[in-house]
Structure formats: C-alpha cells, structure tokens
Design an enzyme around this catalytic site. Structure first.
Site, PDB file in Angstrom:
ATOM      1  N   GLY B  12       0.845  -1.202   0.000  1.00 52.67           N
ATOM      2  CA  GLY B  12       0.000   0.000   0.000  1.00 52.67           C
ATOM      3  C   GLY B  12       0.876   1.245   0.000  1.00 52.67           C
ATOM      4  O   GLY B  12       2.049   1.204  -0.389  1.00 52.67           O
ATOM      5  N   PHE B  13       0.314   2.359   0.450  1.00 50.37           N
ATOM      6  CA  PHE B  13       1.072   3.611   0.448  1.00 50.37           C
ATOM      7  C   PHE B  13       2.359   3.491   1.269  1.00 50.37           C
ATOM      8  O   PHE B  13       3.416   3.947   0.838  1.00 50.37           O
ATOM      9  CB  PHE B  13       0.215   4.747   1.014  1.00 50.37           C
ATOM     10  CG  PHE B  13      -0.853   5.226   0.070  1.00 50.37           C
ATOM     11  CD1 PHE B  13      -0.526   5.679  -1.199  1.00 50.37           C
ATOM     12  CD2 PHE B  13      -2.180   5.229   0.446  1.00 50.37           C
ATOM     13  CE1 PHE B  13      -1.500   6.125  -2.076  1.00 50.37           C
ATOM     14  CE2 PHE B  13      -3.174   5.672  -0.425  1.00 50.37           C
ATOM     15  CZ  PHE B  13      -2.831   6.124  -1.679  1.00 50.37           C
ATOM     16  N   GLY B  14       2.281   2.849   2.461  1.00 50.54           N
ATOM     17  CA  GLY B  14       3.447   2.748   3.336  1.00 50.54           C
ATOM     18  C   GLY B  14       4.544   1.867   2.762  1.00 50.54           C
ATOM     19  O   GLY B  14       5.704   2.274   2.661  1.00 50.54           O
ATOM     20  N   VAL B  78       1.107 -13.584   4.204  1.00 52.40           N
ATOM     21  CA  VAL B  78       1.966 -13.710   5.378  1.00 52.40           C
ATOM     22  C   VAL B  78       1.154 -14.324   6.512  1.00 52.40           C
ATOM     23  O   VAL B  78       0.019 -13.908   6.782  1.00 52.40           O
ATOM     24  CB  VAL B  78       2.522 -12.324   5.777  1.00 52.40           C
ATOM     25  CG1 VAL B  78       3.194 -12.382   7.144  1.00 52.40           C
ATOM     26  CG2 VAL B  78       3.512 -11.838   4.715  1.00 52.40           C
ATOM     27  N   GLU B 170     -18.015  11.434   0.961  1.00 53.79           N
ATOM     28  CA  GLU B 170     -17.856  11.305  -0.482  1.00 53.79           C
ATOM     29  C   GLU B 170     -18.820  10.270  -1.051  1.00 53.79           C
ATOM     30  O   GLU B 170     -19.412  10.470  -2.118  1.00 53.79           O
ATOM     31  CB  GLU B 170     -16.388  10.989  -0.815  1.00 53.79           C
ATOM     32  CG  GLU B 170     -15.523  12.212  -0.475  1.00 53.79           C
ATOM     33  CD  GLU B 170     -14.033  12.048  -0.721  1.00 53.79           C
ATOM     34  OE1 GLU B 170     -13.373  13.068  -1.006  1.00 53.79           O
ATOM     35  OE2 GLU B 170     -13.521  10.922  -0.608  1.00 53.79           O
ATOM     36  N   ASP B 299      -1.303   2.648   9.096  1.00 55.87           N
ATOM     37  CA  ASP B 299      -2.463   2.352   9.937  1.00 55.87           C
ATOM     38  C   ASP B 299      -2.233   1.210  10.916  1.00 55.87           C
ATOM     39  O   ASP B 299      -3.037   0.999  11.818  1.00 55.87           O
ATOM     40  CB  ASP B 299      -3.659   1.967   9.052  1.00 55.87           C
ATOM     41  CG  ASP B 299      -4.223   3.166   8.315  1.00 55.87           C
ATOM     42  OD1 ASP B 299      -3.731   4.283   8.542  1.00 55.87           O
ATOM     43  OD2 ASP B 299      -5.168   2.985   7.522  1.00 55.87           O
TER      44      ASP B 299
END
Lengths: 428, 428
Positions: B12-14, B78, B170, B299
């Site tokens: 993901g982003f991280g 994992v 949204e 997160d």
C-alpha cells in the site's frame, strides 16, 4: 384496447437488436435479463488477457434503452415459460404476461459430456468468466516466481487453450504477448518469456469456418508468434495438473476451454425436443412450430439455411435473428401474414493473431497482416455502444500498441478474508 | 558479504514508499503482498459508486517496481513472523529471511465489537469491497423497479452511510448524484430520484478532523445536495432490513459502513500488546521497542506526535512512515546511530461533496466550493501512478461532468450459475 405485449428474454446481441427493431411499433416491450449489462462478447478475450477492463465492453441494458419509453427493462432470472397462460416465469416476482415472446438467451460453453473438466478448464462467456481466466493466467506467473523447482515452474508457465476458433486463436495470441511484452523484466526468478502457449484443436485446421487461405495464414502467424499449434488431436482428459491428448500427457497449470457451446435451457422451458447442442428447432420465420407467437433467435435456436448449412453461432447472426423476429411481429400486427423466412447474410469473418496480424474476409474483400489488424481494430471500436467506451478502448489499445503495457492486470474476485487469491494457486 | 536484506510486508502507500525510498541503498528488498496490486484508496468510493472502473485506480505492484532490480515482489499471504529466526512466514512457501523488516499492512473496517453487522453493512477497503457495494447499490434500484408495494419500494431506495469522515461524505454525495443524474429516466416503475440518502454520524459534526468552518460548510453542502445528515447518533443495531439509532428504526435495503477501522494482525505476528484499535505501539523512530530491526508504519502502528495528538490514519501518513523507516535503515547501514524520530507533516485535508463542491485545507490555503472541486480533481489525477491511468480517469470524470453518465455500472461477482446476482436482492 391494450397494446400488444412483447417480452424479450436476454439482452445480448439478439435480444437487444429485437428491442431496437421494435422501436416505433405499437407494442409494449419488456426485456428481461439476469444480468444488468449487455456484453460485447467479441472483445471478452481482451478482458481475460488484461488488455481491457470489464466496464469497457459492457453497458447497463436499461441505459442503452433509456430513451425507449415503450421498453421496460427487468433484472430477473427466468425460471420457465407458461406457454398455455402466455407468461414468463421469473424467480422472486410475478409472472410477466406476453402476446409475443422472443427468446435470445444464448449459449454457455459445453464440455461434450465431461462437465467435470469445467473446474480445470474454464470457458469464456461472461465478464466473471473473463476475470476468472485473467486471475488464473496472472496467478500462474506469480506462482512460477515462487516456485524453486524448474520442472514445476515449467508446468506453471505452460498455458493451454483448447479449441482454435476465433476465441481460441485470439486468446493464444494475446497470452503470448502478455508473457513476452507486458510482463517482461518484472520477475526475478521466473522468466515470463519462457512461457509455452499451446493451442490444441481436434480438427485439422485453425479457424475452421474461414476460407482455407486465411486459415493457413493464421496458422503460420500463430507459429511465427511462438504459439505451439497442435491440430487433429481431440483432448481425452483434463485434470488439475494438465491434460491428455492423443495419448500424450501435457503438464499445465492454466488450461482454457474454447471448444464447444451448449444452448441455454430454452427448449426445457418450452417443453420441445432440442437438437444435440440443446438448441430449439425453429420454423423458417424463427418461430417455434407449436407456438407461432414464440420466437427463438441466436445461439439458442437452430435453423437450416437455404443451402442446408447451419447459421453460425456468431453475434451478427443473433442480431439479424432478433431483428427478423421483430419484423415478423410487426408484419403480423399490420395483418400481413405472408410467410417471412429468415435469410442470414454473412457479413464476414474477422480474427486477430496478436497485436500486429489479423485476418478479415468480407467476401468482397479479404485482408491479412497488419492492415487487417487496423481494420479489425477500427471495426470493433465502431461497434462499441457509446462514445465514452470508444474513446476508452481506443486509449487502452493505443497504450498497449505503443508501450506493450496492459492496464487491467488485476487479480480480483473472492472474498479477501475467507479466500485470499493466493490460495487458488495451491488448490488448483 | 551478503547484502542487507529488507523485507517489506504490504504494497500500500506505506510499503511502496518504503521500497521507493530504499532505491540506491546497498540492500536487497523483498516486498510481499497478498494482493497483486497497489490500490489508490482515496478514489475507492468512486469504484463503489460506478464512476471509475477497478483498473483505473489499481496497478500491479511488480509493474510499479519493475525497474528496481534490487526489489523482488512476491504475491503471498503472510502468516506470521519468526522474530528470533528473523524470517517472515508465508502460506505455501519457504520463510523469507530478513535483516530489517518493515510491516505496512494497513487496516480493515471494524464494527466496534459487532462483527455480525458486517454482513448487512459492508465497509470499503479493497477492490472487492468496492464492487460488492456497487452491486448492492445498483441491485437496490433494480429490486425497487420490480417491487409493487410502495412502502417496500421506499425501503429499497433508502441508502444509509454510517460514519461521516471523508469516505462517508464522499459516498453520500456520489450516491445522490448516481440516483438523481445517472439513473434518471431509466426506470419505468421506480423513481430513482426519490431515493433517500442518509448519513449517520455518532459525533456532532461531519469531517471531524477538519477545521470547524470547513466541517460546517460540508454539512451545508451535503444538505443542499439532498443528503439527510443525522449527527450525534451512534448506531445501536443493524439487521437485514434496516438499522436503529437513538431508539429510532430506519428501514433500509442498502447500508454502508464507513465508521471505524481495526489494524491488521501485525501485533499478533510480533507477539506484542496492541492498542485498542489493534495497532502496534512503536518507538519514535517507528521501530518496535523489543525488536529495533522491525518497523511498523501507517495504519498498523500507533505513535504519539510531539504535541500528543495521534498521527491520522491517512495515506500520506503511511507514505511518510514508510519513507522514514527506509531512512532509518539507510542511516544504520552507514553506521549512523543518531536517533531519528519520525515527524509527521500534515499536508492537508481534502474531501468532495458531489461533483461541484469540495473542501480543501492545505494550512496555507483553504478552499471550498467549485474551485476546491477542480483542485481536488487535478490533485488526485496527479497522484495516480501512471500516465495511462491519468488519461483514463480524466476521461471518465470529464464524461461524468458533462453527461452525468457513469461508465462502470456493472453488477458482477459471484458465479453466474450457482449464485446469480439477482438472488442477493432476496437474500439480503
């Protein structure tokens, strides 16, 4: 006086064309489909091979027909037809009454009595079929990257397509390019370009319905591309690890079925005797002999042409059939009972082999090679339903053409928690 | 000497930003994800509301990292971490050894101890979540078209979103526009524009993390658009036919959960005590106190800022965290052991309310209204991964803006034969 009620079952090429051809007639149309979308099946193989996204080749049926205030679109699963009471029975809803009924429910792939093969060799008829095959293809490369044993890795990177009609040929070409161009340089252990793509056909040529010279050209183009084409060998067995043809065993992870179809269960609904492929035998005007108010069109019906050759199971034949049924209904409403036999006009045959070759046979013109490929592409974009999709598909193809990159390389489906995609590698 | 091995779990982003920030360092990187794609989560609600297709906001992780020959991408699930043996355990494969480990596995939605609510009110974190919600939304309109009872039809056309953070706000705006603009004129019995969109929030304001003035503006913009906003009312019960808040019952067919998240099970893998939301408590440099060679970012981690306020659970915080972990590893490899505490820099808050209003707060500039909407759109297109997707998303948005037509209105998922889409209308 109540208006004449026409019910159309199926929103594919046949049903949609029937609805369109009834425009302006003094009828009330209800189109029933268990799917909310009309699908442009000729490009389904491009979803299966990650070139196009699902929404680029499918449109909500009710959106296509939104301006036709005489048409009601119903998302419902048809369970049968009450021919005496003249109603279509649907799951979880009131029966839908009709004065005329058009059945255009198409076909599914068939395994010639070996239904257990389906789990190992999925076919390609719906969007879900396409994303299932896409997942199977992409997971094979992922599994190969994790596989330390070279022999096992070879089996993972062996892709077999059974059936060398247009779908099989187009899938084979696209899988080669996926492996050689799109995935190039992205793996560290497996080598995608070492993938074997094997096309197995029971008959002695590919694209059996095409003219011999185009058929031969296609065979050569497939071999030049690197597809291993095996002709005259019917498949004898398929299991989780591979298949058997002509007594020979081939270990393969990913097998795709493009060999045969079986009509939808319309014959059962109507309680009539189907032909061997499950199709309803219809009169020359496409109506059912015992029920002249019921028409069956497209892949669900079988009708002899004047010269005795069957009408081919292609989208254009379904379109022409749907339009014809609508015309017979319109004629009858005018009080015109002159027999109106269906005459199928064969517009042509098209197929692509990879992204640089194609064969086209419109009768008056025959093309092969790169020019045919461009004509093929432009023709297909033209046949898409709306401008947005034409632009989107043109953009996707341009991108693939220039960069080799396919933009829909997603492994999806299955609930994330209970069935992570990776499990399927080990299960199958 | 063998190169230092960095294993990153999560693309993901991280995780992706960590991999990118390790570029050029003398390390060998393995990135493991159970999905083959990196997802641009801020636009996931647009897939759920039929504006964008799945492939427009997701990219194969190995494609993004293809030019980084020091990175191996593995599709694997994992199952745990052997902290003593320094290996990551994966399902169906050999353990992956590491010298440094970065865990960036994100969060799933959480139901505050009411896990049974998930079946009635799905959340939005993955592509499958988005297509599930899209299917639920679109099927509600289809079921309404077939429903003769007006009261029952009203419940079918009541859409409830629980939680008024950016995702909830949204979604609410997009659902109103889907019903009023996109579906207009396509139904014959049901009236999509009569749909009720209800946004329920336990706190006393929408977009609780934004500045009060933007929060108030957004509330007004939602109400102007026709969203029923209910504040200060925690949801007490959810079942198949609706929900209860503040002792009041609301019958609704389609309920979406946008209220809470729970971290992935990294704490269990590491055998450390998580915080209430399941997050691993990390040291100021994002490493795990008992295992300085292990970092947890995004997160999945909880870290106190200098002023005691928690780092928000947004993509940009994960990106900064991933980059920071990479920098600590690079510093250590240089022999530099100066403590390097993570300092989160808040870039800004953005949210859209429908297709003509948005709020933006970059600190140095605050915008609301149509100009904010344009800035929001351009910023999001800029943040997409590749040029093809930027063009495709721009085309899709332009089309929606000009015509109101959303091009991804597909009801898919589930096997066609065993679980036809229509069944879910009656099951849920």
């Amino acid at each position: 006086m109540a208006r004449h009620k026409v019910v159309i079952v199926g929103g594919g090429f046949g049903g949609l064309s029937a609805a369109q051809a009834l425009g302006g007639a003094d009828v009330e149309v209800t189109l029933i489909d268990r799917r909310n979308h009309h699908l442009f099946q000729p490009l389904l193989y491009q979803v299966a091979t990650a070139s196009l996204s699902t929404s680029e080749i499918a449109w909500p049926i009710r959106h296509i027909l939104r301006k036709r205030h005489d048409v009601t679109t119903l998302l419902a699963r048809v369970t049968g037809v009450d021919v005496a009471g003249k109603t279509v029975l649907i799951a979880d809803g009131a029966p839908v009454p009709y004065d005329s009924l058009i059945i255009a429910t198409g076909a599914r792939h068939a395994y010639f009595g070996h239904d257990d093969w389906e789990q190992f060799a999925p076919g390609l008829k719906t969007l879900e079929d396409a994303t299932t095959i896409r997942r199977k293809l992409l997971l094979a490369f992922e599994a190969a990257e994790r596989e330390p044993d070279p022999e096992q890795r070879g089996a993972l990177l062996t892709f077999v397509i059974i059936g060398a009609g247009p779908t099989g040929v187009e899938l084979a070409g696209a899988i080669v390019e996926l492996a050689r161009e799109t995935l190039k340089g992205e793996f560290r252990c497996a080598d995608p370009s070492s993938a074997r793509v094997v096309l197995i056909e029971a008959a002695n040529k590919v694209l059996g319905n095409f003219r011999p010279e185009l058929s031969e050209y296609s065979l050569q183009a497939l071999r030049d591309l690197g597809v291993e084409v095996i002709l005259g060998e019917p498949v004898e067995a398929i299991d989780a690890d591979g298949l058997v043809y002509g007594g020979k065993r081939l270990d393969a992870e990913c097998i795709i079925w493009a060999a045969g179809v079986q009509a939808s269960p319309a014959a059962k609904w109507l309680d009539v005797e189907p032909d061997k492929a499950g199709r309803v035998k219809v009169a020359p005007d496409l109506s059912v002999p015992a029920h002249p108010e019921i028409f069956v069109v497209g892949d669900t019906a079988t009708i002899a042409k004047a010269d005795g050759k069957p009408v081919p199971g292609v989208g254009d034949a379904a379109k022409q059939g749907g339009k014809h049924a609508a015309q017979v209904i319109r004629a009858r409403l005018r009080g015109d009972t002159t027999p109106l036999p269906f005459r199928y006009k064969h517009a042509g045959d098209l197929a692509t082999i990879g992204k640089r070759a194609a064969v086209i046979d419109f009768g008056w013109i025959r093309l092969k090679g790169w020019l045919a490929w461009w004509v093929w592409g432009i023709a297909h974009i033209y046949f898409l339903i709306d401008t947005k999709n034409r632009l989107a598909v043109a953009l996707s193809w341009l991108w693939i053409y220039l960069s080799g990159q396919r933009s829909a390389r997603l492994i999806t489906q299955g609930d994330a928690e209970t069935r992570p995609p990776i499990n399927d590698v080990t299960e199958s």
